[in-house]
Structures are given as structure tokens and as C-alpha cells.
Write a protein that holds these residues in place. Sequence first.
Motif, PDB file in Angstrom:
ATOM      1  N   PHE A 438      48.438 -94.940 -22.578  1.00  8.93           N
ATOM      2  CA  PHE A 438      47.019 -94.692 -22.322  1.00  8.93           C
ATOM      3  C   PHE A 438      46.849 -93.216 -21.993  1.00  8.93           C
ATOM      4  N   THR A 439      45.759 -92.638 -22.483  1.00  9.78           N
ATOM      5  CA  THR A 439      45.390 -91.266 -22.133  1.00  9.78           C
ATOM      6  C   THR A 439      44.108 -91.313 -21.322  1.00  9.78           C
ATOM      7  N   LEU A 440      44.117 -90.657 -20.159  1.00  8.38           N
ATOM      8  CA  LEU A 440      42.987 -90.653 -19.237  1.00  8.38           C
ATOM      9  C   LEU A 440      42.459 -89.238 -19.087  1.00  8.38           C
ATOM     10  N   ASP A 441      41.140 -89.119 -18.844  1.00 15.25           N
ATOM     11  CA  ASP A 441      40.588 -87.805 -18.557  1.00 15.25           C
ATOM     12  C   ASP A 441      40.803 -87.488 -17.075  1.00 15.25           C
ATOM     13  N   ARG A 442      40.273 -86.361 -16.626  1.00 12.98           N
ATOM     14  CA  ARG A 442      40.526 -85.926 -15.248  1.00 12.98           C
ATOM     15  C   ARG A 442      39.880 -86.859 -14.215  1.00 12.98           C
ATOM     16  N   ASN A 443      38.912 -87.676 -14.665  1.00 13.09           N
ATOM     17  CA  ASN A 443      38.262 -88.619 -13.764  1.00 13.09           C
ATOM     18  C   ASN A 443      38.897 -90.011 -13.809  1.00 13.09           C
ATOM     19  N   GLY A 444      39.957 -90.167 -14.585  1.00 14.27           N
ATOM     20  CA  GLY A 444      40.628 -91.445 -14.684  1.00 14.27           C
ATOM     21  C   GLY A 444      40.020 -92.386 -15.698  1.00 14.27           C
ATOM     22  N   GLY A 494      49.177 -83.651  -9.650  1.00 13.26           N
ATOM     23  CA  GLY A 494      49.605 -82.836 -10.785  1.00 13.26           C
ATOM     24  C   GLY A 494      51.087 -82.931 -11.065  1.00 13.26           C
ATOM     25  N   LEU A 495      51.754 -83.963 -10.532  1.00 15.28           N
ATOM     26  CA  LEU A 495      53.195 -84.157 -10.732  1.00 15.28           C
ATOM     27  C   LEU A 495      53.440 -85.500 -11.387  1.00 15.28           C
ATOM     28  N   PRO A 496      54.545 -85.613 -12.127  1.00  9.96           N
ATOM     29  CA  PRO A 496      54.851 -86.911 -12.738  1.00  9.96           C
ATOM     30  C   PRO A 496      55.141 -87.965 -11.678  1.00  9.96           C
ATOM     31  N   GLU A 497      54.776 -89.204 -11.961  1.00 10.35           N
ATOM     32  CA  GLU A 497      55.008 -90.335 -11.077  1.00 10.35           C
ATOM     33  C   GLU A 497      55.819 -91.390 -11.827  1.00 10.35           C
ATOM     34  N   GLY A 498      56.836 -91.923 -11.156  1.00 12.83           N
ATOM     35  CA  GLY A 498      57.651 -92.970 -11.754  1.00 12.83           C
ATOM     36  C   GLY A 498      58.837 -92.412 -12.535  1.00 12.83           C
ATOM     37  N   GLU A 515      57.585-101.614 -16.107  1.00 12.86           N
ATOM     38  CA  GLU A 515      58.084-100.306 -15.676  1.00 12.86           C
ATOM     39  C   GLU A 515      56.975 -99.302 -15.934  1.00 12.86           C
ATOM     40  N   CYS A 516      56.515 -98.657 -14.890  1.00 11.07           N
ATOM     41  CA  CYS A 516      55.315 -97.824 -14.964  1.00 11.07           C
ATOM     42  C   CYS A 516      55.673 -96.370 -14.698  1.00 11.07           C
ATOM     43  N   SER A 517      55.014 -95.462 -15.447  1.00  9.60           N
ATOM     44  CA  SER A 517      55.183 -94.022 -15.217  1.00  9.60           C
ATOM     45  C   SER A 517      53.922 -93.311 -15.667  1.00  9.60           C
ATOM     46  N   ALA A 518      53.609 -92.173 -15.026  1.00  5.80           N
ATOM     47  CA  ALA A 518      52.417 -91.376 -15.351  1.00  5.80           C
ATOM     48  C   ALA A 518      52.791 -89.906 -15.321  1.00  5.80           C
ATOM     49  N   THR A 519      52.225 -89.143 -16.272  1.00  2.00           N
ATOM     50  CA  THR A 519      52.509 -87.708 -16.394  1.00  2.00           C
ATOM     51  C   THR A 519      51.193 -86.967 -16.570  1.00  2.00           C
ATOM     52  N   PRO A 520      50.940 -85.893 -15.798  1.00  2.00           N
ATOM     53  CA  PRO A 520      49.679 -85.147 -15.958  1.00  2.00           C
ATOM     54  C   PRO A 520      49.667 -84.317 -17.237  1.00  2.00           C
ATOM     55  N   ILE A 521      48.455 -84.067 -17.751  1.00  2.00           N
ATOM     56  CA  ILE A 521      48.258 -83.214 -18.923  1.00  2.00           C
ATOM     57  C   ILE A 521      47.618 -81.929 -18.433  1.00  2.00           C
ATOM     58  N   ARG A 522      48.242 -80.788 -18.763  1.00  2.00           N
ATOM     59  CA  ARG A 522      47.763 -79.489 -18.287  1.00  2.00           C
ATOM     60  C   ARG A 522      47.271 -78.645 -19.450  1.00  2.00           C
ATOM     61  N   SER A 523      46.290 -77.816 -19.168  1.00  2.00           N
ATOM     62  CA  SER A 523      45.769 -76.871 -20.154  1.00  2.00           C
ATOM     63  C   SER A 523      46.621 -75.618 -20.145  1.00  2.00           C
ATOM     64  N   MET A 529      44.086 -81.606 -16.933  1.00  2.00           N
ATOM     65  CA  MET A 529      43.016 -82.088 -17.813  1.00  2.00           C
ATOM     66  C   MET A 529      42.965 -83.608 -17.893  1.00  2.00           C
ATOM     67  N   GLY A 530      44.015 -84.267 -17.532  1.00  2.00           N
ATOM     68  CA  GLY A 530      44.086 -85.717 -17.636  1.00  2.00           C
ATOM     69  C   GLY A 530      45.504 -86.171 -17.359  1.00  2.00           C
ATOM     70  N   ALA A 531      45.786 -87.379 -17.790  1.00  2.00           N
ATOM     71  CA  ALA A 531      47.111 -87.938 -17.541  1.00  2.00           C
ATOM     72  C   ALA A 531      47.445 -88.944 -18.632  1.00  2.00           C
ATOM     73  N   VAL A 532      48.741 -89.152 -18.827  1.00  2.00           N
ATOM     74  CA  VAL A 532      49.259 -90.153 -19.756  1.00  2.00           C
ATOM     75  C   VAL A 532      49.962 -91.226 -18.935  1.00  2.00           C
ATOM     76  N   LEU A 533      49.532 -92.465 -19.105  1.00  2.00           N
ATOM     77  CA  LEU A 533      50.111 -93.597 -18.389  1.00  2.00           C
ATOM     78  C   LEU A 533      50.883 -94.456 -19.391  1.00  2.00           C
ATOM     79  N   VAL A 534      52.122 -94.786 -19.073  1.00  2.00           N
ATOM     80  CA  VAL A 534      52.990 -95.591 -19.930  1.00  2.00           C
ATOM     81  C   VAL A 534      53.404 -96.830 -19.163  1.00  2.00           C
TER      82      VAL A 534
END
Length: 988
Positions: A438-444, A494-498, A515-523, A529-534
Motif C-alpha cells: 500500500f502507498t499512503l500520502d502524508r496524511n495516511g 520518518g524512520l522505517p518500522e518493522g 508480518e508488517c513493515s512500513a517505510t517512509p517516502i522522501r522527496s 511525502m508518504g509511506a509504503v506499508l507491506v
Amino acid sequence: MNTIKRQIQSLLPPLAAVVAVTLLSLWLYKMGGSKSLPALCLGNGICLAVLMHRARRGAVALVTGACCTIWLTNMAMGISVEESLVGALGNALEMGIALWALSKKDRATHLETPYGTKRFIIWALLVAPLVSTLAVFPWLILTGHPHSWETGGLRFVTHAMGTALAVPLTMEVLRWHREPGLSRRRTHRCAQALLGLIGASAIAFVQPTLPVLFIVFPPLVLLALTGNRRWVIAGIIAVATVGAVATAAGYGPIHHQAPLPAWSALLLQLCVLSCMSVVLPLTASMEQRRRLARTLRGSEARYRMLAEHSHDIVLLLDADGYCKYVSPAIQDMLGYPAVKMVESSLESLIDEKSQAIARELWTQLLQRKPPATALLTMRHADGTFRNVEATGGVIDEEPDRVVLTLRDVTARVAAEDALRQERLMTDVTLQVIGDAVFTLDRNGKLEFANPAGRALLDRSIAPNERTLEQQLPLWREGERMTQMHPACMALQSGLPEGPFLCALELKDETRHAIECSATPIRSSSEDVMGAVLVLRDVSAVLELSERMAHLAHFDALTGLPNRALLLERLDIALARAKHTAHHLAVLFIDLDRFKQINDTLGHGPGDELLQQVADRLLSVVKGADTVARLGGDEFVVLLPDLSDKSDAAIAATKALEMLSKPIRVGRRELQLSASIGVSMFPDDGDDADLLIRHADIAMYAAKRNGRNDYHFYTAAMEANAQKEFDLENALRFALMRSELFLEFQPRVDTSSRKIIATEALMRWRRPDGEVCLPDVFIPIAETSGLILGMGNWVLKEACRACKAWQHGPLKGVSVSVNISQVQFVRDNFLSFVMESLRETGLPPHLLELELTESMLMEPSESIQQRIAGLSALGVKLSIDDFGTGFSSLAYLRRFAIDTLKIDRSFVMHMTDDPEDASVIHAIIALAISLGKRVVAEGVETVQQATQLAALGCHEMQGHWLGRPGDVGQLAQLARHGTKSTTPRAAQG
């Protein structure tokens, strides 16, 4: 009205030319008579050339006018009305055929291409004159023309010659206005050349010698080189005029050389045609070169200034794609010098994959269809390729010139390809990956979900919620994750989780392990700018892990413990038994003849049978006991707490009783039996592997002693097992060292006492010189599988020996070979027999194969086909040890058996035991009634031989008749005959 008027005006010039030619013919006729008749054929050629030039417009009017003019001219010459009309209609037919063939879809076919010239020669000069002549020829015959054949042939030749002369000349006259004017200097030279040509023509046509006519060619060629088509046409007309006047007046070589008056005009036309064939192509070539030079000089001045300083390649090409100008930029872009590319084809630099695109671009350029741009791949001088963007157009002032610009876009295309490839790989990866991304914007808020992610969203418990953590709630350690959701944490910190394990709650389903992990997307400015949730579903992995742990210790088919778990439990039971001083027993159970059941019914019913066996074994043991499956049909029962051997004997007896009960598998009810070996602790060992091995040895002892029983381990069993192992190992080396050999025992005819057959017997001479009989090593060979190779060797060696002794006293004596069941059931057995016979050259009727009754009891189609094949081959078949197995009249009737061999156990006591004598008598009577021969084995005394002869036995075999020996001993026995009065001692 205006259109009709314009068409009439356009037809006046060609009609005037036809009238002029006919008037000339009329004038020549008045002066020279029939000499001028072929000149009328020039009118056909003039009309045909005009119509070809006009693309058949006004064809009917022009042909009609020309034919009327020719008709009137013929009548003016004194030809009858009917003959003139027939000639005019023939001319119309000739022009119609030529015009139809040379024009296609209202487009004229000019004499400017090889194909057009070929069609002109075939249709205008050959087919059309021939057809028109054939059409006129019947009229000549019907009217009684005195020279019909000569007239027809002359008509065909004159019409063809006139068309060949008039069409090219008229075509050049019609293109007169296209010729540019000459300079004053060239005009003066052309006038001088024309005057010289006229003088040469006058000289050539007033003297009587024919070769002097060729003096007109030098001034005519000079005129072609100096002037243009106008001057050349004027010169040809001048030659034709001077020649016509001189010939009509009775001068010149043509007049003197022609035997008939009409042929003089024909020779004149041939001379003019020769002049045309020389100078017209020469003039066209010269004009083309002059025109090309002028065009190139003008084009170069216009384009050079713009092209010299351009970074793009500028090309000037002709209509055929050849470079007329190449800008210097080609050196930097493609590595080719500009001067070497001039007059070369651009197509040679284009890659094969871009050829179709280049041709399409070329077509668009020539047809002036915007936009004319294409991306091509071109070859660099160093062998690499460049991506080039090509665009261009046609110059209005020079429609046969194309300007093409080439721009190097290799870097741009490489960047686009890399970006496209990267995006394609990303898209494909996201599409086929099993994880939910999933790709999320800065507001989730959700922006993108791959197919796996969309599948989870379809099963969401709250599909209308705004944020992803509300649509797909996660649980961890029994609590729902809200603010601690990995996507929210990645957006805030602004840091990876999981990755970490959690549970995903879905609609109408239990929670899945995720198994869950999230990584921020930076400009580029490092802003989030958002985040990627796997989310990765690991429930199947956890289940598989548990499953693998179970399979590591339990049998997959029966669910019983496997060897690994059995050894663990046995080690624990041994430690406890040592501590408590109790007995422990290991029962090794093997099903009897399970392989036959598996081969007959298949593996599916066999697996079902093993499952039922496992259930029955579990039903006879206690809760603390262990039933394990080692593999195949081998089971082990661990009895960890016993008082003495009697308890183990009771357990083994219960197992045998339970397994002996009928078992239903599918629609079949089977009767099983088993062999059980028992080892005890501490009597038979204190190690797990040792106890299992001793129980295995005891089980094999039970099998050897009749099966369906149990045996306790003894030290003697291990010694026997070691002896059998050593014997098997030595037997394998015996095959490698060729220690096996054959002896042959004779079979004697009861009446004549002559040797009629022999039995091949295998012997083993060990390295120490000891000779082993088959009773010692054949059982080992059968259990180890060595019997197959040994049996094949015996069959081939026996055939070779029998073939060799056919040239001595043993001529006609056959050989019999015992066949094992393992060897007989092989699919290639029949082919091996045929190969042995073919290799040794032994006739099939001298070979007999001895089978056992057990081989024939299985009523399979393959057995029947194999026996039928052997019988068809001519090989004889016999049943060995008849009466000791499952004797049945059914297989004697069904199979083509030649001989029955009575077992030695009946012959041994036949003189003392009336029952054995009765059995032998019954067997002999049965064989005679079925048409079989009978052989009695084990004949040791003269009384036995005498009684067998009295009972009607056909053959006998035994030590009294002849011991087994080599071929030499067998041959000596055949020379001296068998002794029927002196008994022989039995072999020890």
C-alpha cells in the motif's frame, strides 16, 4: 461541349501526321509503284504512340480516323474497295490488341523501362501483327489471291517493322517541347553536324554498294553527342527523307539489292530503325547526364550554407535513396567521412529491425504526408548502434530530391528505456508479488494498492473508513494498534518500522498471522511525502513449519512415529530400563509377500493396506508402547516395560493373530501374514541401533523358516546372516571374475538309450578351488537380485556351447536351461532369447527352457503372450519339478508346453513306495493323453530305469545314466553310449 471540342483539337495533330504519311505513301506509289506499300504501316505506329502517350484517351476516334485515311489511300493507289476495307479492319484490330496490352488502368506504358520495352516487343511487334495477319489471311485464300502466303508474310513483317520504326520516333516527337533550348555555340555545332549528315546520306543512297550506307552513322552519332533529342529526330527524319527520295527515284543500294519492289521500302525502314536504335539511347543518356549535372550544381549552392554548420546530419537523396550530399556532421555522429557517403545508399547504414520504419518514412516523404518523422537505429563506424530521429521533406522545385535530417537521440532513448524498464519491473513486481503493498500520502490516506492489497481491502471489516489502519486493523499482543500502527509511526518519525509479527482482522474470518513493515517516502529535499506499508501473510509459513516439525518425527502415510522418533523413544526407554532393571523388547515386523500385493493391486491399494496394518498394530499394544514404521512394509513395536521373554512372545502372538485376519482393500479381501523378529534388553544388546538390527536378523530367520511366525534373536542367527552376506559379496566378485562355469547332464531316450538332450547346470569355482553347487548360492542370488545377470549369462553360454557341439558326436543334441521367475517376468525376456539365438547361431528347436509351475499360475496376458512368442519362435518349453507345485490341468491346456519333468522326489522311492509309482504312472498317462513328452529326473538305479520304461516314460536323466560334466565328457559318453546295467554312485 468544351470537353468534346478540346478532345477533337487534341486529335487533329496525330490525324494530320497519319494523313501526311499516307500522302507520302501515295506520292511514292506514283513514283515507284508497289515500293511504297510498306510505308502505309507507319500510320499504325503513329496512332499507337499517340494513344500510349495520351493513356488511350480518344482511342476510338483516332483509330477510326486512321483506318479511314488508310482505306482511302489504298483505293487511291488502285486497290479494290474490298481489299482496302479488309486491310483497314486488320489495321484496326492490330492497333486495338496492342493498345489493350500496353495500357493498364488508363496509365500509359512508355518505352522507358525494361519491362515496358519487353511488353512492347511482345505485343506490338509480334502478337498484334500476327493476329491481324491471321485474321486477313482467310480472305486472301477465299478470294484466290495468287501470292497469299507471300503477301501474308510480307504484311506481318512490314507491319512489325513499321510499328518498331514509328512508335519510338513519334514518342520522341511528342516529347519535343520538354527539351530545353541550347546555347548558341551548341546550336552552331549541331547545324554543322546535321549538314554533314545530310551530305553523308546523299552519298550513301546514290551509290549502289550496300556497306557504304554505314557512313551515315558517324555524323549521326556526332549529332547525338552534340545536340539533344530535337536535333537527333531531325537527323533521323533527314536520313529517312533522303533515302526515300533516292530509292523511289531508282538510285542507291536498297533499290539494287531488293529483288521485289515492295522489299525496297522495307529495307529503307530497317536502315532508319538501325539509326534510331543507335542514337536515341545515346541521346537519352547524354541528356540525363547534362540534366543531373545542372541539378547538382544548383542544389549544392542552395543547401551547403545551411548544412555545413548544423549539428544534425543533413542529407540530400535522390528518388532511389542514394546520397547526393552529406553534411560534415556525419563524421561526429556516425563516424563516416562525408565524402565517402556521397553516392552511397542510406539503407546500408540502417539496422535490419528499422528497415520497415525507414521504408514507411520514405513513402511518407515521397507522398508528402506530414508528419514525416521516425526513430531509426543506425550503425556507427565502430560497429555500435545509434538511435537517430529522422525527419525531412521533398523540395518543391526538385521533386526527385529528398532532404533528410538525422538527429542523434541515443542518450534520450537510453534514458527513456531505462525509465520505462524500471517502471515496468516495478509494476510487474507489484502485480505478481504475494505481499500486500500500500502507498499512503502524508496524511495516511490510501493512494495505491497492488492486487494482493486490493484483495485484502475487499475483505475489510470497515471498507468506508478514511485511513488504512481503520480499514485493516492490526492486533499485537492482544491489543489493537492505533497510534502505534507502523504506517503512522513511519509518517511521524520518518524512520522505517518493522518488520514484526502481528494479527490482521478481516471480515468473517479468523485473524491471520501477518508480518508488517512500513517505510517512509522522501522527496529530493528529504521531506516525508508518504509511506509504503507491506503486509505479508505468514500463517501458511507458520502452519508449514509446524507441519514440517511433525513430518520430521512421524510417517506421512500412517501417522506412526518414524525411525528418528523411534530411536529417541528407544534411548529414553533404555535409560529407564537400565535404571529400573526391567526388560525391554523390540519387535521387527515385516509383511510376507507384500511386494507381490503392491505389484498386483498397485500402490494406492498397497498404501491403504499399510494404513490398516498400522491401525491393527496399534490396537494390540498398550498406551506406553510405541508402534513405528521404518519404511515400506517394515514396522517396529517398542515394548518398554516387560518382566521376561514370555511377555514379548505374547505380544508377538497377538500381532500375528491380528494381522492374519482378513483385510478388505477396495472390493478385495486379502489374507495377510507377517514375520516377526524379537530382540530383548539386556540379553541381546544395550544400544538402540543394535537392538533394531538384532530384531531385523531374527525377522529374516523367521522368513527363512516358513514365514507367519516370530523368532527371538540368537547369536547363531547373526553368524548365519554374516555368512550369507559374505557369500553374496563373494558371488558379486565371482560374476566380475568369471568364476562361474557350466556343466551338462545328459537326457537319454528310454528306448534307444541315446543322448537326445542335455541340461545346463551352473557351477561356481571359488578362488580356493572349491566348486559350489547351485543349491548353495542360487537362494542368495535370488534374494540379492544377482539371479537376473547370472540367468542371462547361463542362457547365452548354453546356446554357444550347443552350437559348437553340433559338428561332432553330439550333433542334433539340444540343450535345456532353467529360467528363474525374475528372469522370465522381464519385459525384454523374449527379445533377449532371440538375441542369444541370433548371436550364437543356434537353431531355436535345439533350445529348451525349463519353467516352474509357479510361473504359469498367474493368468496374466503378458505371460500368455511371452509363452506364445517362444512357441512361435520354435523354442521348446518344459515344466521342471512337475508334481511338487500347484499342478493344474488348466495351464497345461492353455499353454504350449512340450515336456513335463517328473521331480526326483517321486523317482527316488518309486521301487519301494507304490504311491510314488502311482503318481508317476498318472503323470505319464496325463502327459501322453495331452501329447506331451515326459522326462524322469534322478534315475539312480537300473530298477528305476526298468520300471520307468515299463510305464512308458519317454526320457530319463540321472547319475546312473550320466553325471554332469564338461562338453568333452559329454561327447565321450555319446561315443560309447550310456550303460544300462552298471549302477552309478550318487554324487556327494
